[in-house]
Design a protein around this motif. Sequence first.
Motif, short mmCIF file in Angstrom:
data_model
loop_
_atom_site.label_atom_id
_atom_site.label_comp_id
_atom_site.label_asym_id
_atom_site.label_seq_id
_atom_site.Cartn_x
_atom_site.Cartn_y
_atom_site.Cartn_z
N ASN A 298 0.82 -1.22 0.00
CA ASN A 298 0.00 0.00 0.00
C ASN A 298 0.85 1.26 0.00
N LYS A 299 2.00 1.19 -0.66
CA LYS A 299 2.91 2.34 -0.71
C LYS A 299 2.30 3.46 -1.55
N PRO A 300 2.71 4.70 -1.31
CA PRO A 300 2.31 5.78 -2.22
C PRO A 300 2.86 5.49 -3.62
N ILE A 301 2.10 5.79 -4.64
CA ILE A 301 2.53 5.51 -6.02
C ILE A 301 3.88 6.12 -6.35
N PRO A 302 4.19 7.35 -5.88
CA PRO A 302 5.51 7.93 -6.20
C PRO A 302 6.69 7.14 -5.64
N GLU A 303 6.45 6.18 -4.77
CA GLU A 303 7.52 5.35 -4.23
C GLU A 303 7.71 4.05 -5.02
N LEU A 304 6.84 3.81 -5.99
CA LEU A 304 6.93 2.59 -6.79
C LEU A 304 8.07 2.68 -7.80
N LYS A 305 8.57 1.51 -8.24
CA LYS A 305 9.68 1.42 -9.18
C LYS A 305 9.25 0.60 -10.40
N PRO A 306 10.06 0.62 -11.47
CA PRO A 306 9.74 -0.18 -12.65
C PRO A 306 9.49 -1.66 -12.35
#
Length: 337
Positions: free
Chosen positions: A68-76
């Motif tokens: 449930n991380k914030p989207i801006p913390e996601l990676k490829p």
Amino acid sequence: MTILRGEQMTYKKIDEVSEEFWENEVNEINKELIEDFLSQSHLSPKTLKQYRSALRIFAKWVHDYARNKPIPELKPRDALKYQNWLIDKELSPNSIKFKRAAVSSLCGFIEIYYNDEYPMFRNIFTKAIPSIPKANVKEKMPLTKEEINKLITYLEKEKDWQKLAWVLFTYSTGCRREESRQLLTEVVTYNKYKDKNGNEKNFYVTHPIRAKGRGREGKIRRFAFDEKAMQAIKKWVEYRKSIIPDDDCPYVFVKKTKDGYKQLSANTFNLWCDKFSEILGGRPVHPHLFRSSRATNAVVDEGKSIEAVQALLGHESPSTTQIYVVKDNTDELDELF
């Protein structure tokens, strides 16, 4: 000559995300980013609905599989995991492509408009994430003039005036189902179209209709249709008034309810086409096929130019119109061999 590639597969769908889950479980930052993205005015109502569904599914995946991380913390790598998850769900390639594109568009939005808050964030769907191969497609088989006439003859015999009016109007204009359902009964009062010099043409033109296009307003067009379609529409409107004299529904294509006539849903035309398929011996028929059939018959059988058909269908480029024209290339192959 269109080639049929492989056998048709049955694809699955993902359940919609419930309002309760969206409100209570999804990361608040993600909800804010998605809702802000969806508030853009360039999305048409239909596209907006599809994007909302796709992005809520992505938000639930982030909740379930990415802590449930914030989207801006996601990676490829998260994008690759999400795409693989969609593939494992046995969705159609087109469905996966759309869900991927929705997330990619959201990421692009965040890059541009939230750069001050997330300066290091980049679109997680990079070129390194492999694209989805195209699905096996059915052979495109436009309706011939003989098949169109067979439908017309059958509907006339059955006195099914509404379906007859729809077939003739849809084929004449090459319009889509969502466009035809907007047709107003006022067209029966129209005279044939006159050009700027006052010369009468051999066709009629509708009132403005919202056609497919970007933005909430789409592309506003007027559709040209022939005398046969006009007479069929008049016949149908006259008939329905004989059933409900005080009929005040402004739309041509309607269903009868206890409160009078009501505009048809777009899906009703698909149900009509199932019946048309039976009439034509089981060959596939769907609303959009009338558009391709009109283009193909005009170019291949009648010798009309691509530019003329382009004007009829409302395409910005003749190359788009060319896609709708299905030719049998065996004569050219015969010449080679």
